[in-house]
Design an enzyme around this catalytic site. Structure first.
Site, PDB file in Angstrom:
ATOM      1  N   ASN A 174      -3.508  -1.875   5.055  1.00  0.00           N
ATOM      2  CA  ASN A 174      -2.851  -1.373   3.946  1.00  0.00           C
ATOM      3  C   ASN A 174      -4.355  -0.300   3.642  1.00  0.00           C
ATOM      4  O   ASN A 174      -3.622   0.672   2.762  1.00  0.00           O
ATOM      5  CB  ASN A 174      -2.179  -2.035   2.305  1.00  0.00           C
ATOM      6  CG  ASN A 174      -3.594  -2.647   2.108  1.00  0.00           C
ATOM      7  OD1 ASN A 174      -4.166  -2.666   2.091  1.00  0.00           O
ATOM      8  ND2 ASN A 174      -3.046  -3.495   0.824  1.00  0.00           N
ATOM      9  N   HIS A 175      -5.380   0.150   4.390  1.00  0.00           N
ATOM     10  CA  HIS A 175      -6.305   1.271   3.605  1.00  0.00           C
ATOM     11  C   HIS A 175      -5.875   2.143   4.196  1.00  0.00           C
ATOM     12  O   HIS A 175      -4.839   2.753   5.266  1.00  0.00           O
ATOM     13  CB  HIS A 175      -7.537   0.527   4.151  1.00  0.00           C
ATOM     14  CG  HIS A 175      -8.338  -0.595   3.978  1.00  0.00           C
ATOM     15  ND1 HIS A 175      -9.152  -0.965   4.892  1.00  0.00           N
ATOM     16  CD2 HIS A 175      -7.701  -1.408   3.214  1.00  0.00           C
ATOM     17  CE1 HIS A 175      -9.509  -2.215   4.047  1.00  0.00           C
ATOM     18  NE2 HIS A 175      -8.640  -2.707   2.690  1.00  0.00           N
ATOM     19  N   PHE A 176      -5.769   3.558   3.400  1.00  0.00           N
ATOM     20  CA  PHE A 176      -5.716   4.677   3.310  1.00  0.00           C
ATOM     21  C   PHE A 176      -6.805   5.707   2.331  1.00  0.00           C
ATOM     22  O   PHE A 176      -7.777   5.468   1.685  1.00  0.00           O
ATOM     23  CB  PHE A 176      -4.110   5.100   2.713  1.00  0.00           C
ATOM     24  CG  PHE A 176      -4.080   4.871   1.550  1.00  0.00           C
ATOM     25  CD1 PHE A 176      -4.498   5.627   1.067  1.00  0.00           C
ATOM     26  CD2 PHE A 176      -3.925   3.633   1.116  1.00  0.00           C
ATOM     27  CE1 PHE A 176      -4.158   5.707  -0.614  1.00  0.00           C
ATOM     28  CE2 PHE A 176      -3.226   3.689   0.137  1.00  0.00           C
ATOM     29  CZ  PHE A 176      -4.012   4.445  -0.900  1.00  0.00           C
ATOM     30  N   GLU A 186      -6.568   9.264   0.528  1.00  0.00           N
ATOM     31  CA  GLU A 186      -4.777   9.279   0.203  1.00  0.00           C
ATOM     32  C   GLU A 186      -5.069  11.378  -0.740  1.00  0.00           C
ATOM     33  O   GLU A 186      -5.544  11.068  -1.612  1.00  0.00           O
ATOM     34  CB  GLU A 186      -3.819   9.363  -0.334  1.00  0.00           C
ATOM     35  CG  GLU A 186      -2.561   9.693  -0.135  1.00  0.00           C
ATOM     36  CD  GLU A 186      -1.041   9.490  -0.835  1.00  0.00           C
ATOM     37  OE1 GLU A 186      -0.342   8.975   0.193  1.00  0.00           O
ATOM     38  OE2 GLU A 186      -1.048   8.459  -1.861  1.00  0.00           O
ATOM     39  N   SER A 200       2.387   6.975  -6.538  1.00  0.00           N
ATOM     40  CA  SER A 200       0.582   6.745  -7.764  1.00  0.00           C
ATOM     41  C   SER A 200       1.095   7.151  -8.685  1.00  0.00           C
ATOM     42  O   SER A 200       1.166   7.472  -9.626  1.00  0.00           O
ATOM     43  CB  SER A 200      -0.281   6.885  -6.699  1.00  0.00           C
ATOM     44  OG  SER A 200      -0.105   6.033  -5.441  1.00  0.00           O
ATOM     45  N   HIS A 233      -2.563  -4.440  -7.989  1.00  0.00           N
ATOM     46  CA  HIS A 233      -3.641  -3.238  -7.022  1.00  0.00           C
ATOM     47  C   HIS A 233      -2.155  -2.361  -6.746  1.00  0.00           C
ATOM     48  O   HIS A 233      -2.676  -1.233  -6.072  1.00  0.00           O
ATOM     49  CB  HIS A 233      -4.159  -3.674  -6.341  1.00  0.00           C
ATOM     50  CG  HIS A 233      -3.809  -4.322  -5.136  1.00  0.00           C
ATOM     51  ND1 HIS A 233      -2.909  -5.467  -5.331  1.00  0.00           N
ATOM     52  CD2 HIS A 233      -4.469  -4.400  -4.054  1.00  0.00           C
ATOM     53  CE1 HIS A 233      -2.787  -5.774  -3.757  1.00  0.00           C
ATOM     54  NE2 HIS A 233      -3.341  -4.890  -2.781  1.00  0.00           N
ATOM     55  N   GLY A 234      -0.767  -2.705  -6.406  1.00  0.00           N
ATOM     56  CA  GLY A 234      -0.178  -1.809  -5.601  1.00  0.00           C
ATOM     57  C   GLY A 234       1.138  -1.721  -5.677  1.00  0.00           C
ATOM     58  O   GLY A 234       1.703  -2.813  -6.698  1.00  0.00           O
TER      59      GLY A 234
END
Length: 378
Positions: free
Chosen positions: A136-138, A140, A277, A294-295
């Site tokens: 799930n790293h990104f 943006e 976000s 955290h998400g």
């Protein structure tokens, strides 16, 4: 508010509204973790979901022993937010995509000097520094879509006319190697506080935190360089770590696995790559073990995402979102695993945290361009 801070047992708390969907297996993992030797308190966040034996989206407080397996292999995974001078009014996703090119390759000579300054030279896995990684790293680029607290946003030197950059990555292979070595020698029994093995692990852990911070900074600087832009780091927060802490007057170890600290200033809680976000100001408290979501939190297991979605969407279609943003992900399996449909709506997470009295929303951020991989991740 009461419904959003649920006491499941003497040691287990869940931060979630009655409407928040949470898999039963994740709740069971909370209870199982609460039975570990020395475990005093366990708190699940609204983005809670099952992990490999231990839940993700939770905080754990123990005394006398600490548990590296609770932190997981991506020690230091977290998020950094950068202000930029990229004009939000002229930021077309397709043009930004062309400028970025491929960020998966190892650092060239031009970046090695900076990498040496940011990460100690004796730390391994240097070939992965400055790269985002999978899962799930990104990274943006985002617009400031709504401002709820103008003074707080201005204090962070964020400008609605400029894009911001959110980087989510961690310690890459380094953290995984540290965990594998620990499990090989100690299994899941944890480490006695003050023992030589505990001291050695904490030194490795702290090195991985520094590596993760350096990695996020290098990613941000590489992206800004490709865009011909300037920027400044606004915040950097870890989600996977252990720290000494005092809870209800008792000294011990606070573990976070996919949980944002609520005692380190403003943080960003991201949605999926097709959702908003939120920049929030935490309201610290012991009920949540000084932690936040955290998400958005996974709704589906990775293994079932492609089967659920491939008849509805092509990879190219998943590269465009309902909010008008673009997603760069040329790994055809990963783009299904990380599709917005695989995650909970981020608004449901933020609503639960607000109702529990744990956050104040400062701003909402809209995705413009998400970089995951060009398919050559090192």
């Amino acid at each position: 508010m009461g419904n959003c801070i649920q006491t499941l047992s003497e040691r287990v708390t869940l931060i979630a509204s009655d409407e928040t969907w949470i898999e039963g297996n994740a709740i069971q993992q909370l209870h199982t973790t609460a039975e570990l030797a020395g475990m005093r308190r366990v708190a699940g966040m609204p983005d809670l979901h099952p992990g490999r034996g231990y839940p993700v989206g939770a905080a754990f407080f123990s005394t006398g022993r600490l548990y590296p397996a609770l932190i997981g292999g991506d020690i230091g995974c977290g998020m950094a937010l950068w202000s930029t001078d990229v004009d939000a009014r002229k930021a077309a996703p397709d043009k930004l995509e062309r400028k970025l090119g491929n960020l998966d390759a190892q650092l060239d000579d031009r970046w090695q000097a900076l990498a040496s300054e940011l990460a100690p030279a004796d730390v391994g896995y240097r070939q992965a520094l400055g790269t985002i990684g999978g899962g799930n790293h990104f990274a943006e680029l985002q617009r400031i879509d709504e401002i709820h607290d103008p003074e707080a946003v201005a204090a962070l030197q964020l400008d609605v006319k400029r894009l911001v950059l959110l980087v989510h990555s961690g310690s890459r292979g380094l953290g995984g190697a540290i965990l594998q070595d620990h499990i090989h020698r100690h299994g899941h029994a944890g480490l006695a506080q003050g023992s030589a093995d505990c001291t050695a692990y904490l030194a490795q852990h702290d090195g991985a935190l520094r590596y993760a911070e350096a990695n996020r900074q290098l990613i941000a600087r590489r992206m800004l360089d490709r865009l011909g832009a300037k920027g400044e780091q606004v915040l950097d927060v870890h989600h996977n770590l252990v720290t000494p802490s005092v809870i209800q007057g008792e000294a011990g170890w606070l573990h976070r696995k996919g949980a944002t600290p609520s005692d380190a200033g403003p943080v960003v809680i991201p949605g999926s790559r097709g959702d908003f976000s939120y920049l929030v100001a935490p309201i610290p408290g012991e009920a949540s073990l000084y932690s936040l979501a955290h998400g958005a939190g996974r709704k589906w297991m990775r293994s079932e995402c492609k089967d659920r979605l491939f008849k509805r969407y092509t990879p190219a279609q998943l590269g465009r979102t309902k909010l008008g943003s673009h997603v760069i992900c040329q790994d055809k399996q990963l783009i299904y695993e990380e599709a917005p449909e695989a995650y909970k709506p981020v608004d449901s997470i933020i609503d639960s945290l607000q109702q529990a009295g744990l956050v104040t929303v400062l701003a909402r951020l809209r995705p413009v361009l998400t970089y995951k991989t060009r398919g050559g991740c090192c």
